[in-house]
Scaffold this motif. Structure first.
Motif, PDB file in Angstrom:
ATOM      1  N   VAL A   1       7.134  17.576 -51.526  1.00 10.28           N
ATOM      2  CA  VAL A   1       8.271  16.686 -51.699  1.00 10.28           C
ATOM      3  C   VAL A   1       9.430  17.301 -50.943  1.00 10.28           C
ATOM      4  CG1 VAL A   1       9.873  15.662 -53.338  1.00 10.28           C
ATOM      5  CG2 VAL A   1       7.458  15.928 -53.957  1.00 10.28           C
ATOM      6  N   ASP A   2       9.901  16.633 -49.921  1.00 10.01           N
ATOM      7  CA  ASP A   2      10.994  17.169 -49.127  1.00 10.01           C
ATOM      8  C   ASP A   2      12.313  17.004 -49.864  1.00 10.01           C
ATOM      9  OD1 ASP A   2       9.532  18.083 -46.941  1.00 10.01           O
ATOM     10  OD2 ASP A   2       9.558  16.128 -45.962  1.00 10.01           O
ATOM     11  N   ILE A   3      13.062  18.057 -49.880  1.00 13.87           N
ATOM     12  CA  ILE A   3      14.373  18.068 -50.513  1.00 13.87           C
ATOM     13  C   ILE A   3      15.427  18.163 -49.416  1.00 13.87           C
ATOM     14  CG2 ILE A   3      15.884  19.258 -52.125  1.00 13.87           C
ATOM     15  CD1 ILE A   3      13.367  17.952 -53.370  1.00 13.87           C
ATOM     16  N   ALA A   4      16.336  17.202 -49.414  1.00 14.22           N
ATOM     17  CA  ALA A   4      17.364  17.139 -48.378  1.00 14.22           C
ATOM     18  C   ALA A   4      18.576  17.964 -48.787  1.00 14.22           C
ATOM     19  CB  ALA A   4      17.786  15.690 -48.144  1.00 14.22           C
ATOM     20  N   VAL A   5      19.072  18.767 -47.847  1.00 13.17           N
ATOM     21  CA  VAL A   5      20.357  19.450 -48.014  1.00 13.17           C
ATOM     22  C   VAL A   5      21.407  18.547 -47.376  1.00 13.17           C
ATOM     23  CG1 VAL A   5      21.721  21.520 -47.564  1.00 13.17           C
ATOM     24  CG2 VAL A   5      19.225  21.690 -47.861  1.00 13.17           C
TER      25      VAL A   5
ATOM     26  N   ARG B   1      22.009  11.377 -43.589  1.00 16.89           N
ATOM     27  CA  ARG B   1      21.065  12.224 -42.873  1.00 16.89           C
ATOM     28  C   ARG B   1      21.224  13.669 -43.336  1.00 16.89           C
ATOM     29  NH1 ARG B   1      17.657  12.702 -38.783  1.00 16.89           N
ATOM     30  NH2 ARG B   1      17.674  14.614 -37.508  1.00 16.89           N
ATOM     31  N   PRO B   2      20.127  14.346 -43.651  1.00 16.60           N
ATOM     32  CA  PRO B   2      20.233  15.734 -44.124  1.00 16.60           C
ATOM     33  C   PRO B   2      20.679  16.686 -43.022  1.00 16.60           C
ATOM     34  CG  PRO B   2      18.084  14.763 -44.665  1.00 16.60           C
ATOM     35  CD  PRO B   2      18.744  13.842 -43.689  1.00 16.60           C
ATOM     36  N   ARG B   3      21.338  17.745 -43.432  1.00 14.65           N
ATOM     37  CA  ARG B   3      21.585  18.845 -42.504  1.00 14.65           C
ATOM     38  C   ARG B   3      20.271  19.555 -42.195  1.00 14.65           C
ATOM     39  NH1 ARG B   3      26.659  21.374 -41.747  1.00 14.65           N
ATOM     40  NH2 ARG B   3      28.441  20.459 -42.831  1.00 14.65           N
ATOM     41  N   ALA B   4      19.448  19.709 -43.205  1.00 16.46           N
ATOM     42  CA  ALA B   4      18.116  20.309 -43.081  1.00 16.46           C
ATOM     43  C   ALA B   4      17.331  19.940 -44.324  1.00 16.46           C
ATOM     44  CB  ALA B   4      18.203  21.829 -42.934  1.00 16.46           C
TER      45      ALA B   4
ATOM     46  N   ALA C   1      21.333  31.017 -47.638  1.00 14.17           N
ATOM     47  CA  ALA C   1      20.623  29.741 -47.539  1.00 14.17           C
ATOM     48  C   ALA C   1      21.448  28.740 -46.747  1.00 14.17           C
ATOM     49  CB  ALA C   1      20.325  29.204 -48.936  1.00 14.17           C
ATOM     50  N   ALA C   2      22.753  28.672 -47.038  1.00 12.45           N
ATOM     51  CA  ALA C   2      23.630  27.756 -46.305  1.00 12.45           C
ATOM     52  C   ALA C   2      23.697  28.118 -44.831  1.00 12.45           C
ATOM     53  CB  ALA C   2      25.028  27.777 -46.918  1.00 12.45           C
ATOM     54  N   LEU C   3      23.752  29.407 -44.528  1.00  6.02           N
ATOM     55  CA  LEU C   3      23.795  29.837 -43.130  1.00  6.02           C
ATOM     56  C   LEU C   3      22.476  29.553 -42.419  1.00  6.02           C
ATOM     57  CD1 LEU C   3      25.724  33.202 -43.571  1.00  6.02           C
ATOM     58  CD2 LEU C   3      26.616  31.065 -42.607  1.00  6.02           C
ATOM     59  N   THR C   4      21.378  29.617 -43.147  1.00  3.38           N
ATOM     60  CA  THR C   4      20.087  29.268 -42.551  1.00  3.38           C
ATOM     61  C   THR C   4      20.032  27.780 -42.223  1.00  3.38           C
ATOM     62  OG1 THR C   4      19.044  31.053 -43.821  1.00  3.38           O
ATOM     63  CG2 THR C   4      17.584  29.397 -42.874  1.00  3.38           C
ATOM     64  N   VAL C   5      20.564  26.957 -43.113  1.00  2.00           N
ATOM     65  CA  VAL C   5      20.658  25.520 -42.843  1.00  2.00           C
ATOM     66  C   VAL C   5      21.479  25.273 -41.581  1.00  2.00           C
ATOM     67  CG1 VAL C   5      21.685  23.362 -43.693  1.00  2.00           C
ATOM     68  CG2 VAL C   5      20.319  24.798 -45.228  1.00  2.00           C
ATOM     69  N   LEU C   6      22.597  25.959 -41.453  1.00  2.00           N
ATOM     70  CA  LEU C   6      23.451  25.795 -40.271  1.00  2.00           C
ATOM     71  C   LEU C   6      22.761  26.292 -39.016  1.00  2.00           C
ATOM     72  CD1 LEU C   6      26.830  26.867 -41.889  1.00  2.00           C
ATOM     73  CD2 LEU C   6      26.290  24.588 -41.002  1.00  2.00           C
ATOM     74  N   ALA C   7      21.995  27.359 -39.119  1.00  2.00           N
ATOM     75  CA  ALA C   7      21.270  27.867 -37.958  1.00  2.00           C
ATOM     76  C   ALA C   7      20.293  26.816 -37.431  1.00  2.00           C
ATOM     77  CB  ALA C   7      20.526  29.149 -38.327  1.00  2.00           C
ATOM     78  N   ILE C   8      19.611  26.122 -38.354  1.00  2.00           N
ATOM     79  CA  ILE C   8      18.697  25.055 -37.952  1.00  2.00           C
ATOM     80  C   ILE C   8      19.471  23.896 -37.328  1.00  2.00           C
ATOM     81  CG2 ILE C   8      17.153  23.265 -38.861  1.00  2.00           C
ATOM     82  CD1 ILE C   8      16.159  25.342 -40.890  1.00  2.00           C
ATOM     83  N   GLN C   9      20.543  23.499 -37.995  1.00  2.00           N
ATOM     84  CA  GLN C   9      21.306  22.340 -37.534  1.00  2.00           C
ATOM     85  C   GLN C   9      21.996  22.601 -36.199  1.00  2.00           C
ATOM     86  OE1 GLN C   9      24.588  21.144 -40.042  1.00  2.00           O
ATOM     87  NE2 GLN C   9      24.256  18.985 -39.583  1.00  2.00           N
ATOM     88  N   GLN C  10      22.505  23.801 -36.025  1.00  2.72           N
ATOM     89  CA  GLN C  10      23.265  24.129 -34.822  1.00  2.72           C
ATOM     90  C   GLN C  10      22.417  24.799 -33.727  1.00  2.72           C
ATOM     91  OE1 GLN C  10      26.359  23.126 -34.536  1.00  2.72           O
ATOM     92  NE2 GLN C  10      26.479  22.396 -36.652  1.00  2.72           N
ATOM     93  N   SER C  11      21.133  24.988 -33.985  1.00  5.53           N
ATOM     94  CA  SER C  11      20.247  25.686 -33.039  1.00  5.53           C
ATOM     95  C   SER C  11      20.856  27.017 -32.591  1.00  5.53           C
ATOM     96  CB  SER C  11      19.948  24.795 -31.815  1.00  5.53           C
ATOM     97  OG  SER C  11      19.280  23.622 -32.201  1.00  5.53           O
TER      98      SER C  11
ATOM     99  N   PHE D   1      13.200  26.450 -44.996  1.00  2.00           N
ATOM    100  CA  PHE D   1      13.894  25.252 -44.533  1.00  2.00           C
ATOM    101  C   PHE D   1      13.278  24.777 -43.224  1.00  2.00           C
ATOM    102  CE2 PHE D   1      16.984  27.648 -47.027  1.00  2.00           C
ATOM    103  CZ  PHE D   1      17.563  26.680 -47.840  1.00  2.00           C
ATOM    104  N   ARG D   2      13.414  23.484 -42.941  1.00  3.84           N
ATOM    105  CA  ARG D   2      12.974  22.967 -41.647  1.00  3.84           C
ATOM    106  C   ARG D   2      13.858  21.806 -41.224  1.00  3.84           C
ATOM    107  NH1 ARG D   2      10.056  18.244 -41.926  1.00  3.84           N
ATOM    108  NH2 ARG D   2       9.111  17.684 -43.929  1.00  3.84           N
ATOM    109  N   THR D   3      13.678  21.405 -39.997  1.00  2.51           N
ATOM    110  CA  THR D   3      14.472  20.293 -39.462  1.00  2.51           C
ATOM    111  C   THR D   3      14.075  18.995 -40.161  1.00  2.51           C
ATOM    112  OG1 THR D   3      12.820  19.999 -37.708  1.00  2.51           O
ATOM    113  CG2 THR D   3      14.753  21.338 -37.190  1.00  2.51           C
ATOM    114  N   PRO D   4      14.992  18.051 -40.280  1.00  7.08           N
ATOM    115  CA  PRO D   4      14.689  16.764 -40.933  1.00  7.08           C
ATOM    116  C   PRO D   4      13.631  15.990 -40.157  1.00  7.08           C
ATOM    117  CG  PRO D   4      17.048  17.091 -40.743  1.00  7.08           C
ATOM    118  CD  PRO D   4      16.406  18.147 -39.906  1.00  7.08           C
TER     119      PRO D   4
END
Length: 407
Positions: free
Chosen positions: A4-8, A251-254, A346-356, A404-407
């Motif tokens: 079950v994917d959980i959206a941030v 749209r999720p950040r991640a 965790a938040a910084l990991t989300v940003l790393a994915i979102q911002q490449s 975490f992974r990309t949406p």
């Protein structure tokens, strides 16, 4: 395995790098330490420096509320407000009974403990504040966030030492996948850089003794590391099931794809010498996320800057992820936020994915012997990240990994 994917969908932060997600991200990517000067409150101690939140606007919390909120709870409320605004949510938009809150803290209101104990000793029992107890309990941040945000679903605190923030995010995932909640406000908060706490950590041998050069004291994975730097702050993530976010056009950040937890059952403070719990938690997170080890592009390491932790974590990463994903520890910039660290990372990991973008590990000059993982240092690395993991480990042998992974 069915996942079950959980959206941030929202992030909020209060850190030594600044109040707010944007300023924290900017300074973490710049790679400059936030530990610059000694703290007058710590004068005379074996370690007299830390990484404080320098400019916190208490009016965000509401000045009428300050008398009953310890600093760690103030940080949590401020981060929650930012995260909900980022997610485009407010109390008018939801069924409050379906909104949960989970906030982790390793220490709770220790500043309140110390201040009130001093009053008790010098002025007598009648001087002790009537709001001492609700201010200092570790659950007060969760309760205050629920009150401030009018969330009437499950609300509770978790405490797994320096893994608390990550444990809170994992617990939020359980609330969402079980169907108990539609939205969960989850994270961690800490404000424990007090004289008593710093003295205790120093006597334990956990803190860096670089009093003459505090800006270079937090140096994860470096050959000259000698301990961590105390820090404070909070981070909050707004989590929803992916279909719930999609239904409201968000749209999720991640995506929070998986969580893994394990216990060392080895020692009250030292990690397992073979990193058994860390490895088990990492494997469990990958299984929960339905990811192969080769799918992981980035690791936000626990990376405390202590001799034992960094070595054991590097060994676990190398064993489970032998393809060499890029690794960073943002504690080089921020210091160690204890119970809030897992949520911030965790938040910084989300940003790393979102911002490449993978932030650098500050103060990493020469990796220690045997720390042969793919460390990012000096400057941020710009690269697409399909999946990433964030490691969090705590005293008591608690190990938590979020995937975490990309949406």
């Amino acid at each position: 395995m069915t996942t079950v994917d959980i959206a941030v969908t929202g992030l909020g932060m209060v850190t030594p790098a600044g109040a707010g997600v944007d300023e924290t991200w900017r300074r973490v990517c710049a790679g400059g330490s936030t530990v610059a000067v000694t703290d007058p409150a710590l004068a005379g101690l074996p370690v007299d420096f830390c990484a404080p939140v320098a400019a916190f606007d208490t009016s965000v919390v509401g000045r009428r509320n300050l008398y009953r909120l310890d600093r760690f709870a103030q940080f949590a409320v401020a981060a929650a407000y930012e995260a909900l605004a980022d997610a485009g949510l407010s109390a008018e938009d939801w069924d409050a009974t379906r909104v949960g809150v989970v906030i982790g803290s390793g220490m709770g209101g220790v500043a309140t403990w110390e201040a009130q104990h001093a009053r008790f000793l010098t002025q007598g029992p009648q001087s002790v504040s009537s709001v001492m107890i609700p201010k200092l309990t570790p659950n007060s941040a969760a309760g205050e966030v629920a009150l401030a945000c009018k969330a009437r679903g499950p609300s509770f605190a978790v405490s797994t030492a320096c893994a608390s923030g990550a444990t809170a995010v994992a617990a939020a995932k359980d609330l969402l996948t079980s169907g108990q909640c539609d939205i969960v406000i989850a994270g961690g908060a800490e404000a424990a850089s007090t004289p008593l706490t710093v003295a205790a950590f120093a006597n334990l041998g956990a803190l860096s003794r670089r009093c003459a050069e505090p800006a270079s004291a937090s140096r994860p994975f470096d050959s000259d590391r000698d301990g961590f730097v105390m820090a404070e702050g909070a981070a909050v993530l707004v989590l929803e099931r992916a279909e719930h976010a999609a239904a409201r056009g968000r749209r999720p950040r991640a995506l929070l794809a998986g969580c893994g937890s394990a216990s060392d059952a080895h020692h009250p403070t030292a990690p397992h010498p073979e990193g058994a719990g860390a490895q088990q938690a990492l494997l469990a997170a990958l299984l929960d996320a339905d990811l192969a080890s080769g799918d992981v592009d980035h690791v936000n390491a626990h990376g405390t800057s202590t001799v034992l932790n960094d070595q054991i974590e590097a060994d676990a990463i190398r064993r489970v992820l032998p393809h060499g994903p890029v690794v960073t520890s943002t504690k080089g910039v921020l210091g160690h936020l204890l119970g809030a660290a897992g949520a911030v990372e965790a938040a910084l990991t989300v940003l790393a994915i979102q911002q490449s973008t993978v932030p650098p590990t500050a103060n990493l000059e020469s990796p220690g012997p045997g720390l042969d993982v793919n460390l990012v240092s000096k400057t941020a690395l710009h690269r697409r990240i399909g999946a990433a993991v964030s490691n969090s480990f705590g005293f008591g042998g608690h190990n938590v990994v979020l995937a975490f992974r990309t949406p």
